[in-house]
Design a protein around this motif. Structure first.
Motif, PDB file in Angstrom:
ATOM      1  N   GLY A 101      36.480  -9.738 105.689  1.00  0.00           N
ATOM      2  CA  GLY A 101      36.114  -8.788 106.743  1.00  0.00           C
ATOM      3  C   GLY A 101      37.123  -7.674 106.935  1.00  0.00           C
ATOM      4  N   ASP A 102      38.074  -7.551 106.007  1.00  0.00           N
ATOM      5  CA  ASP A 102      39.100  -6.516 106.172  1.00  0.00           C
ATOM      6  C   ASP A 102      38.491  -5.135 105.867  1.00  0.00           C
ATOM      7  OD1 ASP A 102      41.377  -4.678 105.234  1.00  0.00           O
ATOM      8  OD2 ASP A 102      42.458  -6.358 106.136  1.00  0.00           O
ATOM      9  N   ILE A 103      38.405  -4.317 106.892  1.00  0.00           N
ATOM     10  CA  ILE A 103      37.706  -3.026 106.763  1.00  0.00           C
ATOM     11  C   ILE A 103      38.417  -2.086 105.801  1.00  0.00           C
ATOM     12  CG2 ILE A 103      37.044  -0.950 108.054  1.00  0.00           C
ATOM     13  CD1 ILE A 103      36.571  -2.874 110.459  1.00  0.00           C
ATOM     14  N   GLU A 104      39.779  -2.027 105.896  1.00  0.00           N
ATOM     15  CA  GLU A 104      40.487  -1.059 105.047  1.00  0.00           C
ATOM     16  C   GLU A 104      40.426  -1.457 103.581  1.00  0.00           C
ATOM     17  OE1 GLU A 104      41.341   1.842 106.081  1.00  0.00           O
ATOM     18  OE2 GLU A 104      40.635   1.210 108.050  1.00  0.00           O
ATOM     19  N   LEU A 105      40.493  -2.781 103.308  1.00  0.00           N
ATOM     20  CA  LEU A 105      40.338  -3.210 101.913  1.00  0.00           C
ATOM     21  C   LEU A 105      38.942  -2.870 101.386  1.00  0.00           C
ATOM     22  CD1 LEU A 105      42.082  -6.717 101.746  1.00  0.00           C
ATOM     23  CD2 LEU A 105      42.566  -4.747 100.278  1.00  0.00           C
ATOM     24  N   LEU A 106      37.943  -3.101 102.197  1.00  0.00           N
ATOM     25  CA  LEU A 106      36.573  -2.818 101.789  1.00  0.00           C
ATOM     26  C   LEU A 106      36.348  -1.321 101.586  1.00  0.00           C
ATOM     27  CD1 LEU A 106      33.856  -4.118 101.190  1.00  0.00           C
ATOM     28  CD2 LEU A 106      33.311  -3.972 103.623  1.00  0.00           C
ATOM     29  N   PHE A 107      36.915  -0.504 102.463  1.00  0.00           N
ATOM     30  CA  PHE A 107      36.780   0.954 102.342  1.00  0.00           C
ATOM     31  C   PHE A 107      37.507   1.454 101.092  1.00  0.00           C
ATOM     32  CE2 PHE A 107      37.810   5.323 104.242  1.00  0.00           C
ATOM     33  CZ  PHE A 107      36.579   5.843 103.883  1.00  0.00           C
ATOM     34  N   ALA A 108      38.723   0.853 100.852  1.00  0.00           N
ATOM     35  CA  ALA A 108      39.472   1.255  99.660  1.00  0.00           C
ATOM     36  C   ALA A 108      38.718   0.853  98.396  1.00  0.00           C
ATOM     37  CB  ALA A 108      40.860   0.623  99.681  1.00  0.00           C
ATOM     38  N   LYS A 109      38.105  -0.342  98.426  1.00  0.00           N
ATOM     39  CA  LYS A 109      37.287  -0.783  97.287  1.00  0.00           C
ATOM     40  C   LYS A 109      36.150   0.218  97.039  1.00  0.00           C
ATOM     41  CE  LYS A 109      34.116  -4.555  95.980  1.00  0.00           C
ATOM     42  NZ  LYS A 109      32.807  -3.948  96.273  1.00  0.00           N
ATOM     43  N   VAL A 131      28.410  -1.559 108.499  1.00  0.00           N
ATOM     44  CA  VAL A 131      27.966  -2.701 109.311  1.00  0.00           C
ATOM     45  C   VAL A 131      29.102  -3.181 110.211  1.00  0.00           C
ATOM     46  CG1 VAL A 131      27.215  -5.122 109.220  1.00  0.00           C
ATOM     47  CG2 VAL A 131      26.198  -3.426 107.674  1.00  0.00           C
ATOM     48  N   LEU A 132      30.338  -3.188 109.635  1.00  0.00           N
ATOM     49  CA  LEU A 132      31.492  -3.681 110.391  1.00  0.00           C
ATOM     50  C   LEU A 132      31.980  -2.667 111.414  1.00  0.00           C
ATOM     51  CD1 LEU A 132      33.392  -5.248 107.356  1.00  0.00           C
ATOM     52  CD2 LEU A 132      32.217  -6.503 109.173  1.00  0.00           C
ATOM     53  N   THR A 133      31.926  -1.381 111.066  1.00  0.00           N
ATOM     54  CA  THR A 133      32.361  -0.322 112.009  1.00  0.00           C
ATOM     55  C   THR A 133      31.330   0.803 111.969  1.00  0.00           C
ATOM     56  OG1 THR A 133      33.681   0.704 110.273  1.00  0.00           O
ATOM     57  CG2 THR A 133      34.833  -0.792 111.767  1.00  0.00           C
ATOM     58  N   PRO A 134      30.242   0.671 112.701  1.00  0.00           N
ATOM     59  CA  PRO A 134      29.160   1.667 112.638  1.00  0.00           C
ATOM     60  C   PRO A 134      29.624   3.066 113.024  1.00  0.00           C
ATOM     61  CG  PRO A 134      28.471  -0.318 113.798  1.00  0.00           C
ATOM     62  CD  PRO A 134      29.961  -0.423 113.620  1.00  0.00           C
ATOM     63  N   ASP A 135      29.037   4.066 112.309  1.00  0.00           N
ATOM     64  CA  ASP A 135      29.198   5.486 112.634  1.00  0.00           C
ATOM     65  C   ASP A 135      30.605   6.025 112.414  1.00  0.00           C
ATOM     66  OD1 ASP A 135      26.511   5.785 113.299  1.00  0.00           O
ATOM     67  OD2 ASP A 135      26.870   5.052 115.330  1.00  0.00           O
ATOM     68  N   ARG A 136      31.379   5.366 111.567  1.00  0.00           N
ATOM     69  CA  ARG A 136      32.686   5.932 111.207  1.00  0.00           C
ATOM     70  C   ARG A 136      32.434   7.119 110.269  1.00  0.00           C
ATOM     71  NH1 ARG A 136      37.682   2.506 108.478  1.00  0.00           N
ATOM     72  NH2 ARG A 136      38.531   4.284 107.304  1.00  0.00           N
ATOM     73  N   GLU A 137      32.889   8.283 110.648  1.00  0.00           N
ATOM     74  CA  GLU A 137      32.445   9.512 109.975  1.00  0.00           C
ATOM     75  C   GLU A 137      32.885   9.603 108.521  1.00  0.00           C
ATOM     76  OE1 GLU A 137      33.810  12.519 112.663  1.00  0.00           O
ATOM     77  OE2 GLU A 137      32.068  12.312 113.978  1.00  0.00           O
ATOM     78  N   ASP A 138      34.144   9.195 108.244  1.00  0.00           N
ATOM     79  CA  ASP A 138      34.582   9.288 106.851  1.00  0.00           C
ATOM     80  C   ASP A 138      33.803   8.338 105.961  1.00  0.00           C
ATOM     81  OD1 ASP A 138      35.753   7.080 108.041  1.00  0.00           O
ATOM     82  OD2 ASP A 138      37.708   7.348 107.090  1.00  0.00           O
ATOM     83  N   VAL A 139      33.417   7.170 106.511  1.00  0.00           N
ATOM     84  CA  VAL A 139      32.615   6.222 105.752  1.00  0.00           C
ATOM     85  C   VAL A 139      31.226   6.804 105.467  1.00  0.00           C
ATOM     86  CG1 VAL A 139      31.520   3.941 105.786  1.00  0.00           C
ATOM     87  CG2 VAL A 139      33.858   4.230 106.640  1.00  0.00           C
ATOM     88  N   LEU A 140      30.616   7.373 106.495  1.00  0.00           N
ATOM     89  CA  LEU A 140      29.267   7.922 106.326  1.00  0.00           C
ATOM     90  C   LEU A 140      29.245   9.052 105.302  1.00  0.00           C
ATOM     91  CD1 LEU A 140      28.050   7.983 110.040  1.00  0.00           C
ATOM     92  CD2 LEU A 140      27.401   6.356 108.258  1.00  0.00           C
ATOM     93  N   LEU A 141      30.255   9.911 105.342  1.00  0.00           N
ATOM     94  CA  LEU A 141      30.261  11.052 104.416  1.00  0.00           C
ATOM     95  C   LEU A 141      30.515  10.603 102.986  1.00  0.00           C
ATOM     96  CD1 LEU A 141      32.099  13.743 106.556  1.00  0.00           C
ATOM     97  CD2 LEU A 141      29.651  13.514 106.124  1.00  0.00           C
ATOM     98  N   ASN A 142      31.438   9.666 102.792  1.00  0.00           N
ATOM     99  CA  ASN A 142      31.686   9.167 101.434  1.00  0.00           C
ATOM    100  C   ASN A 142      30.475   8.393 100.911  1.00  0.00           C
ATOM    101  OD1 ASN A 142      34.174  10.281 101.756  1.00  0.00           O
ATOM    102  ND2 ASN A 142      35.341   8.398 101.535  1.00  0.00           N
ATOM    103  N   TRP A 143      29.844   7.625 101.796  1.00  0.00           N
ATOM    104  CA  TRP A 143      28.624   6.894 101.430  1.00  0.00           C
ATOM    105  C   TRP A 143      27.551   7.877 100.970  1.00  0.00           C
ATOM    106  CZ3 TRP A 143      25.576   3.596 105.589  1.00  0.00           C
ATOM    107  CH2 TRP A 143      24.546   2.880 104.963  1.00  0.00           C
ATOM    108  N   GLY A 144      27.412   8.955 101.704  1.00  0.00           N
ATOM    109  CA  GLY A 144      26.442   9.984 101.329  1.00  0.00           C
ATOM    110  C   GLY A 144      26.746  10.585  99.970  1.00  0.00           C
ATOM    111  N   SER A 145      28.033  10.800  99.672  1.00  0.00           N
ATOM    112  CA  SER A 145      28.411  11.345  98.364  1.00  0.00           C
ATOM    113  C   SER A 145      28.034  10.383  97.247  1.00  0.00           C
ATOM    114  CB  SER A 145      29.917  11.624  98.326  1.00  0.00           C
ATOM    115  OG  SER A 145      30.250  12.634  99.263  1.00  0.00           O
ATOM    116  N   ALA A 146      28.219   9.079  97.477  1.00  0.00           N
ATOM    117  CA  ALA A 146      27.837   8.088  96.467  1.00  0.00           C
ATOM    118  C   ALA A 146      26.331   8.086  96.267  1.00  0.00           C
ATOM    119  CB  ALA A 146      28.329   6.704  96.885  1.00  0.00           C
ATOM    120  N   LEU A 147      25.590   8.166  97.351  1.00  0.00           N
ATOM    121  CA  LEU A 147      24.132   8.202  97.241  1.00  0.00           C
ATOM    122  C   LEU A 147      23.665   9.450  96.498  1.00  0.00           C
ATOM    123  CD1 LEU A 147      23.196   6.916 100.815  1.00  0.00           C
ATOM    124  CD2 LEU A 147      22.747   5.735  98.654  1.00  0.00           C
TER     125      LEU A 147
END
Length: 819
Positions: A101-109, A131-147
């Motif tokens: 459940g470590d968010i920073e490890l998962l984000f770095a992965k 899922v672990l930290t909803p609406d975190r902006e940097d996560v959403l934008l990077n996720w969008g780039s992957a998509l």
């Protein structure tokens, strides 16, 4: 001990790395097995540039404490900084086994997976972080780039919208949203998104670069260039921006500047694909065909499966007349990318040069299936349809060509002269396509001259109407006043015609394989006084040579019956019929009205062959023979329907056409049947073994009926030389007035009409009165030797050249000249 660590950690956080390192080392001297301190020492060493030492220290911690999430995170980060992305990912994954459940490890992965191009895995990891930290902006934008990279652009767009719902002025979200919209080809919306990003963050150069990219795609080149220059002002070595600048300059027809931009980009990043292919396109545009071929070979050595490189190589080979190799390259390109509109378009161009018009037409249609807004393919398809007499969509295509021209699109101006009697439209099209004026290469002051050095530039010094008409004119120049020089933009033929051409000029510059700039430099070195462009926008012509101003005076003459719309062409040679003074407004050049018909004539071309019988030519002995020997692209459904009405009105008459293409013949036969005329009444002339044989048969015709809006030009001259009465419809454009000028010259003005009704009535009158035709035939035959006075035309042209020179010598701007 904890307070001592806190002190070291505080120094670390404040950026006082050397002091923090000293304190960490002191702590480890007292407690060498303290994993927390050892991990932070490793991190600080890495931050101070000792990446390998930092990695080793962190690795010790992870080996001793596999569940240490902080150490695993920092070790992976250091490995990533060292470029060891696979190892970094393995460390993040190992850390997550103990700390799922470590968010920073998962984000770095997720970020590492993205950098490795594992976009589906990255998207799944970003989703898990969300899922672990909803609406975190940097996560959403990077996720969008992957998509986006997965091709799931609409999902990426939705993530950008989630960010903007919470933070409406988020510049990064607007930028990413613009990228998604660009990929969806919603270019105007993409532009608005990048604009919004820049309003939120005016110095956000990534958004500015992206906005310039979209503006280039929208062909808003001037705006795109401003954005690109702004990016390069702050980052002069931005290879991507330099490459984009090259693409924008290509759109602005500033090919030499584009080439320089691409080459500068490649000096910074030799692997940049857009710059590699852009440079080849620029080399082709400045006629450096050997260099383009060499660059294409290099591109293919790097990427053998690059469709673009195969396409470019094919284009270079086609220009170098290596047609079989070019065909193989275009086929390879289309096998690699069957959806390439450019691939089909280039193949169409090759097939046109091979006289495979039907295949070229099919390729154009395929190009437009792949890209509906591909304007060059629309223009070329229009021309091919005219060649093939495919008139099923003629009205629709006429409307499309006019609308595209009015909208400022680049449409081949020569094509428009065949379809529209509209000199204003011709001017607009020519201005759009005219090359920009380049820095002048001619040097020295214009001084007194007893003898002018005149260069004639042409790709038609071969078996071509321009040469057939003008060769005696070149021979007739007064060598005491004029030194005529040929600049051959196509290889001269061998044999009798080639020998005669070489003898007609003081010297010949073989320039086919030289760039426009190199040809211009050669003209400047030769100290040419007047450069005469004989081709305009016809096939293989290169008027851009004169954009470099290699001579003090530039002139358009003979081969292109309209304005070039170019600021670097000073004069156009005409006469009072082809350009009446009230039509000067349709020409960027200043008209020179010779006191005689502008069209030269080769008296040596008068046939010495034995005239054939009608039977030999497949013509009925007693029938009235209407005739038109113009090229098929001059024929229109309107004029053809009129001709068919004449056949109906004159029983037993036939129409004789010089059409060799079998598809065009079939279309014309079908059109005749649709107009109620039997196929047998349309007779196609056979190909003759020589020009002399062709000229010998012309007198078999009773009446030549001219085309409109593009008249017979050289063909009219040939038929009048054979004494055949010729009926023409005079319009507004130069192309529609040439036959009228020729008829005026031979004293047969009654054969000039001004509308279709008068044309039909006059044709019927001539068809029904053999005596009238005979009188005209006798009169034209009697007048032709006086009318076709090449010496007189040569003296008039020389007088015009000296008038131009005198104005220039006095520092006066070009003005219309009437002799």
């Amino acid at each position: 001990m904890a307070s001592d660590f806190s002190s070291a950690f505080s120094l670390h956080q404040s950026g006082r790395l050397a002091e923090a390192e000293a304190q960490y080392r002191a702590l480890l001297a007292a407690a060498p097995d303290d994993g927390r301190t050892l991990a932070h020492l490793g991190l600080v060493r890495a931050q101070r540039g000792a990446l390998e030492e930092g990695r080793d220290l962190l690795d010790q911690v992870v080996l001793r404490e596999p569940g240490n999430a902080m150490a695993a995170y920092h070790l992976g980060t250091v490995l990533a900084a060292m470029g060891q992305m696979e190892e970094a990912l393995a460390r993040f994954i190992a850390g997550l086994i103990s700390n799922p459940g470590d968010i920073e490890l998962l984000f770095a992965k997720a970020n590492t997976e993205f950098q490795l191009g594992q976009y589906a895995a990255a998207a799944a990891s970003y989703a898990a972080v969300d899922v672990l930290t909803p609406d975190r902006e940097d996560v959403l934008l990077n996720w969008g780039s992957a998509l986006q990279e997965e091709g799931k652009v609409e999902e990426a767009l939705a993530l950008c919208d989630r960010v903007l719902a919470r933070t409406p002025n988020h510049a990064g979200a607007h930028n990413n949203r613009g990228n998604a919209l660009r990929l969806m080809n919603r270019l105007e919306e993409a532009y608005a998104a990048f604009d919004a990003a820049l309003k939120s963050a005016p110095q956000y150069d990534l958004a500015r670069f992206n906005r310039a990219t979209v503006l280039e795609m929208l062909r808003r080149y001037d705006e795109a260039l401003r954005d690109c220059v702004a990016v390069l002002t702050r980052a002069p070595d931005h290879a991507g921006a330099l490459s984009l600048r090259g693409a924008i300059l290509m759109g602005l027809d500033r090919y030499d500047e584009a080439l320089a931009a691409f080459e500068r980009a490649l000096a910074i990043d030799p692997t940049l694909e857009r710059a590699i292919h852009g440079r080849i396109a620029a080399l082709l545009s400045v006629s450096r065909w050997e260099d383009a071929l060499a660059a294409s070979n290099s591109a293919l050595a790097r990427q053998p499966n690059s469709a673009t490189a195969h396409n470019n190589r094919g284009a270079a080979l086609m220009k170098l007349r290596r047609e079989e190799e070019a065909e193989a390259e275009f086929a390879a390109a289309l096998a690699l990318d069957p959806e390439s509109a450019e691939g089909y378009f280039n193949q169409a161009g090759l097939r046109y040069t091979q006289d495979r018009l039907e295949d070229a037409y099919a390729d154009c249609n395929l190009a437009l299936e792949k890209r509906h807004d591909f304007v060059p393919a629309k223009s070329f398809r229009f021309a091919l349809a005219a060649h093939l007499c495919d008139w099923q969509r003629r009205g629709e295509l006429d409307t499309e060509m006019a609308a595209l021209t009015e909208a400022g699109e680049k449409i081949d101006p020569f094509v428009l002269t065949y379809a529209f009697d509209d000199p204003a439209l011709h001017l607009k099209a020519a201005k759009r396509i005219a090359d920009k004026v380049q820095p002048a290469l001619s040097a020295g002051r214009v001084t007194e001259r007893d003898r002018l050095r005149v260069a004639y530039l042409s790709a038609d010094f071969r078996n071509h109407p321009v040469t057939h008409q003008a060769i005696e004119l070149f021979e007739s120049h007064d060598r005491a006043r004029i030194e005529p020089i040929a600049v051959a933009l196509w290889p001269l033929p061998e044999g009798e015609l080639g020998d005669r051409l070489r003898g007609a000029f003081s010297s010949v510059v073989e320039a086919y394989d030289r760039s426009d700039r190199d040809i211009a430099r050669r003209l400047a070195e030769l100290k040419i006084d007047i450069a005469v462009e004989l081709g305009g926008y016809t096939d293989k012509a290169r008027p851009a040579v004169l954009a470099w101003r290699p001579a003090p005076i530039s002139v358009s003459y003979l081969g292109y019956p309209s304005t070039l719309g170019a600021a670097y062409i000073d004069y156009i040679i005409a006469d009072a019929v082809t350009i009446p003074s009230e039509d000067d407004v349709y020409y960027t050049e200043k008209p020179v009205r010779l006191g005689t018909c502008f069209m030269p004539f080769d008296s040596r071309c008068e046939s010495v062959a034995t005239p054939p019988s009608r039977a030999t030519e497949g013509l009925p002995e007693e029938a009235l023979v209407f005739c038109n020997f113009n090229k098929t692209d001059k024929l229109t459904p309107e004029i053809f329907a009129l001709w068919m009405r004449l056949l109906k009105a004159v029983p037993g008459s036939i129409f004789w056409l010089n059409v060799q293409n079998q598809t065009a013949r079939r279309h014309l036969h079908e059109e005749a049947v649709r107009n109620g005329i039997a196929r047998e009444r349309i007779i196609f002339a056979a190909r003759t073994p020589s020009r002399a044989d062709h000229l010998a048969r012309l007198a078999l015709a009773d009446l030549f009926l001219d085309s409109f809006p593009y008249n017979a030009h050289a063909t009219a001259s040939d038929f009048l030389a054979a004494g055949v009465p010729l009926l023409t419809l005079k319009g507004k454009s130069f192309a529609s007035r040439v036959a009228a000028s020729l008829l005026t010259q031979v004293g047969a003005e009654e054969l000039i009409v001004s509308d279709f009704s008068a044309y039909e009535m006059k044709a019927l009158e001539l068809a029904r009165h053999a005596a009238m035709r005979a009188e005209i035939r006798n009169r034209v035959t009697a007048n032709r030797r006086t009318a076709h006075d090449t010496e007189k035309l040569a003296r008039a042209l020389e007088e015009a050249y000296f008038r131009m020179w005198d104005r220039r010598k006095q520092g006066l701007k070009p003005e219309a000249i009437t002799l």
